[in-house]
Design a protein around this motif. Sequence first.
Motif, PDB file in Angstrom:
ATOM      1  N   SER A 171       0.672  -1.229  -0.031  1.00 47.78           N
ATOM      2  CA  SER A 171      -0.100   0.148  -0.150  1.00 47.78           C
ATOM      3  C   SER A 171       0.842   1.146   0.009  1.00 47.78           C
ATOM      4  CB  SER A 171      -1.034  -0.104   1.283  1.00 47.78           C
ATOM      5  OG  SER A 171      -0.066   0.094   2.537  1.00 47.78           O
ATOM      6  N   LEU A 172       2.162   1.103   0.382  1.00 41.51           N
ATOM      7  CA  LEU A 172       2.950   2.358   0.513  1.00 41.51           C
ATOM      8  C   LEU A 172       3.805   2.541  -0.886  1.00 41.51           C
ATOM      9  CD1 LEU A 172       4.287   1.719   4.048  1.00 41.51           C
ATOM     10  CD2 LEU A 172       2.572   3.378   3.240  1.00 41.51           C
ATOM     11  N   PRO A 173       3.555   3.812  -1.436  1.00 43.63           N
ATOM     12  CA  PRO A 173       4.414   3.900  -2.679  1.00 43.63           C
ATOM     13  C   PRO A 173       5.685   3.976  -2.800  1.00 43.63           C
ATOM     14  CG  PRO A 173       2.486   5.572  -2.391  1.00 43.63           C
ATOM     15  CD  PRO A 173       2.697   4.906  -1.098  1.00 43.63           C
ATOM     16  N   VAL A 174       6.411   4.012  -1.695  1.00 46.13           N
ATOM     17  CA  VAL A 174       8.006   3.863  -1.525  1.00 46.13           C
ATOM     18  C   VAL A 174       8.311   2.560  -1.937  1.00 46.13           C
ATOM     19  CG1 VAL A 174       8.133   3.272   0.632  1.00 46.13           C
ATOM     20  CG2 VAL A 174       9.824   4.701   0.005  1.00 46.13           C
ATOM     21  N   HIS A 175       7.370   1.538  -1.884  1.00 45.73           N
ATOM     22  CA  HIS A 175       7.791   0.326  -2.162  1.00 45.73           C
ATOM     23  C   HIS A 175       7.404  -0.014  -3.663  1.00 45.73           C
ATOM     24  CE1 HIS A 175       9.319  -0.457   1.805  1.00 45.73           C
ATOM     25  NE2 HIS A 175       7.901  -0.136   2.275  1.00 45.73           N
ATOM     26  N   TRP A 176       6.697   0.783  -4.259  1.00 47.95           N
ATOM     27  CA  TRP A 176       6.105   0.509  -5.593  1.00 47.95           C
ATOM     28  C   TRP A 176       7.084   0.343  -6.897  1.00 47.95           C
ATOM     29  CZ3 TRP A 176       1.175   3.975  -6.001  1.00 47.95           C
ATOM     30  CH2 TRP A 176       0.223   3.469  -5.037  1.00 47.95           C
ATOM     31  N   PRO A 177       7.327  -0.603  -7.742  1.00 49.63           N
ATOM     32  CA  PRO A 177       7.994  -0.409  -8.846  1.00 49.63           C
ATOM     33  C   PRO A 177       7.794   0.973  -9.559  1.00 49.63           C
ATOM     34  CG  PRO A 177       6.226  -2.167  -9.471  1.00 49.63           C
ATOM     35  CD  PRO A 177       6.173  -1.658  -7.802  1.00 49.63           C
ATOM     36  N   GLU A 178       8.777   1.495 -10.166  1.00 51.66           N
ATOM     37  CA  GLU A 178       8.677   2.855 -11.059  1.00 51.66           C
ATOM     38  C   GLU A 178       7.446   3.027 -11.826  1.00 51.66           C
ATOM     39  OE1 GLU A 178      11.401   5.716 -14.060  1.00 51.66           O
ATOM     40  OE2 GLU A 178      12.124   3.558 -13.256  1.00 51.66           O
ATOM     41  N   GLU A 179       6.901   1.851 -12.641  1.00 49.60           N
ATOM     42  CA  GLU A 179       6.094   1.968 -13.372  1.00 49.60           C
ATOM     43  C   GLU A 179       4.709   2.310 -12.853  1.00 49.60           C
ATOM     44  OE1 GLU A 179       5.671  -1.485 -16.076  1.00 49.60           O
ATOM     45  OE2 GLU A 179       4.891  -2.914 -14.358  1.00 49.60           O
ATOM     46  N   THR A 180       4.583   1.495 -11.681  1.00 47.90           N
ATOM     47  CA  THR A 180       3.314   1.723 -10.706  1.00 47.90           C
ATOM     48  C   THR A 180       3.142   3.222 -10.331  1.00 47.90           C
ATOM     49  OG1 THR A 180       3.130  -0.509 -10.048  1.00 47.90           O
ATOM     50  CG2 THR A 180       1.899   0.983  -8.847  1.00 47.90           C
ATOM     51  N   VAL A 181       4.169   3.946  -9.778  1.00 48.73           N
ATOM     52  CA  VAL A 181       4.188   5.128  -9.376  1.00 48.73           C
ATOM     53  C   VAL A 181       3.854   6.071 -10.417  1.00 48.73           C
ATOM     54  CG1 VAL A 181       5.724   6.899  -8.413  1.00 48.73           C
ATOM     55  CG2 VAL A 181       6.006   4.540  -7.604  1.00 48.73           C
ATOM     56  N   GLN A 182       4.583   5.498 -11.430  1.00 48.54           N
ATOM     57  CA  GLN A 182       4.213   6.585 -12.996  1.00 48.54           C
ATOM     58  C   GLN A 182       2.744   6.517 -13.181  1.00 48.54           C
ATOM     59  OE1 GLN A 182       7.103   5.134 -15.778  1.00 48.54           O
ATOM     60  NE2 GLN A 182       8.658   6.369 -15.119  1.00 48.54           N
ATOM     61  N   ASN A 183       2.068   5.424 -12.741  1.00 44.53           N
ATOM     62  CA  ASN A 183       0.594   5.105 -13.263  1.00 44.53           C
ATOM     63  C   ASN A 183      -0.255   5.827 -12.457  1.00 44.53           C
ATOM     64  OD1 ASN A 183       1.417   3.521 -15.123  1.00 44.53           O
ATOM     65  ND2 ASN A 183       0.796   1.515 -14.065  1.00 44.53           N
ATOM     66  N   SER A 184       0.257   6.412 -11.367  1.00 51.64           N
ATOM     67  CA  SER A 184      -0.483   7.244 -10.474  1.00 51.64           C
ATOM     68  C   SER A 184      -0.683   8.627 -11.057  1.00 51.64           C
ATOM     69  CB  SER A 184       0.027   7.408  -8.969  1.00 51.64           C
ATOM     70  OG  SER A 184       1.328   8.216  -9.133  1.00 51.64           O
ATOM     71  N   ARG A 185       0.059   8.914 -12.150  1.00 56.92           N
ATOM     72  CA  ARG A 185       0.066  10.109 -12.671  1.00 56.92           C
ATOM     73  C   ARG A 185       0.214  11.567 -12.028  1.00 56.92           C
ATOM     74  NH1 ARG A 185      -4.252   7.690 -17.120  1.00 56.92           N
ATOM     75  NH2 ARG A 185      -2.993   6.311 -18.143  1.00 56.92           N
ATOM     76  N   SER A 186       0.997  11.084 -10.940  1.00 56.40           N
ATOM     77  CA  SER A 186       0.944  12.722 -10.178  1.00 56.40           C
ATOM     78  C   SER A 186       2.344  12.615  -9.900  1.00 56.40           C
ATOM     79  CB  SER A 186       0.588  12.149  -8.721  1.00 56.40           C
ATOM     80  OG  SER A 186       1.105  13.119  -7.801  1.00 56.40           O
ATOM     81  N   THR A 187       2.917  13.975 -10.469  1.00 55.28           N
ATOM     82  CA  THR A 187       4.458  14.205 -10.459  1.00 55.28           C
ATOM     83  C   THR A 187       4.803  14.402  -8.970  1.00 55.28           C
ATOM     84  OG1 THR A 187       4.056  15.519 -12.547  1.00 55.28           O
ATOM     85  CG2 THR A 187       6.152  16.032 -11.127  1.00 55.28           C
ATOM     86  N   ALA A 188       3.972  14.982  -8.172  1.00 57.46           N
ATOM     87  CA  ALA A 188       4.309  15.418  -6.753  1.00 57.46           C
ATOM     88  C   ALA A 188       4.377  14.123  -5.988  1.00 57.46           C
ATOM     89  CB  ALA A 188       3.037  16.203  -5.875  1.00 57.46           C
TER      90      ALA A 188
END
Length: 509
Positions: free
Chosen positions: A213-230
């Motif tokens: 559930s924590l983005p710090v552990h997500w792979p890069e593509e999942t973080v990018q899929n959030s579509r939030s630069t912040a």
Amino acid sequence: MIQIKSMHCFLVLFSLSRATAFVGPSSTRTGCQSLSQPVFHRKYVHATVISPFNTHPPSESQGVDPSNRDCEEKRKLHNSIEQSDDQRRDADSLQKLSHQLRSTPEDLIRLESTSDGVRGVYLNRSIKKGGVIMSLPLDSCLRDDLPPLWIQQPDEEEEIGFSSPYNPSDWATRLAASLLDLQLRRMRGKGEIGDGQSLWLSMLPDPEYLRASLPVHWPEETVQNSRSTALELAVDSSYFARAETVEDLLFALKNPKAADLTKDLEDEQLRELCSNALDVVQTRSCRLVHDDDVTTLRVLAPIFDFINHGSIKVEGETGANAHFALEGDDYLVVRALRNLEMDQEVLIDYGDSARPAWRCLLSYGFVPLYNRIPGPKEEATADSDEEDNVAEVYMEGRRYEVGPSQVPFDMVAAAFESDHPIVDEEGAIGVSLTPEVALKLADRISEVAFYLLLEPENELHDDSPDAVPTPFEVISSREAASLRWSQHRVLLACALGLREFAADQTSFL
């Protein structure tokens, strides 16, 4: 025309023109053909169990035929029975925990799950404004000012041949060390661990699901899929700081004073335990301020850490109805902010780390479920908390953040195409929000809102349709989608409000 006093201030453009919220996209299919697949239900990070639990329906030998038209009803009945059993166990566990940790009153609150699996703390009876919901002794908590010996700064005159990375300002490291110490002692059977602490440890989130559930552990593509630069920038920043903290904890565990606890454990096992402990500290710790308003204390407080988030800006059922404080330097006390009824959920405001939505996801692993946005011509009510949230928009290469009824000055100025800017009597340049500018902004914001509705091309296993996604992939992808949907709602409200504003202005001409 609106006069601007600061380049960073926000223009409140419209307070009545808002978008009607739509039902969010579904992350699972519930047809009979999916009976063999696990059904994941969302749980808040601060809840008793973070993880979406895996509901396994009765097998075919138990009388459930997937082709039967009644399969959905049977599954619902089965899930309902399981949920009732879980609630009874939660209620018993919380009452035992309250008794063992000397939290009072013992019988006022209970743990309960909603229909979508979100667990929280509920009242067993009504309580008046200012009444004590729970009072927990600090000696029942893990405190950052009382770390274990193996991470404490050694006495200057004591030569032990080892110096642990003790930093007085690094409260997260010390608190994670206290949790690690408790977990390892429980695992090894070393030292005395109270029944209350042992029960609390058993009720902590499943590490795998909390991690997912924590983005710090997500792979890069999942973080990018959030579509939030912040969010992407925040993840990049926190990732390296977190990795350094994990290594500090791992190094401290090499202290001879921790030898009995770490015996036979490989570095990778210890590193995983350190990371899991930091996840718990990140999502469940709280900050207490002493009477001097200067000295602060960070704690992991059992029972208190089961209370879910509600915005203090909201007066309705989804808003914060309780607050907490350190009273008498000895007790963490939660009091009602207003009169509360029996069966009402207790909610506290997690503070600035829970707003806007991307920061709440980064900090706690969930996207707040904001209230419905009033539709055009509807009055905003005290129950509206959408202004807690913002969404990002790129226009002509620059990034802006807009709210449901707010756009920044710089964005309006960038869209203002007049050759003759308005100058007031003091010579300050003003910006006129004309209907044309409002519509231009609305068009661009609508484009971004539509883009957020599009599924990412690399979502889960698009290249392998037959592959079964792991729980980690399901949870992380769903939370990323929740953030996209949250941003979409904000942008939709802003765009419709701008169009309403333009229409009203045009009617006056």
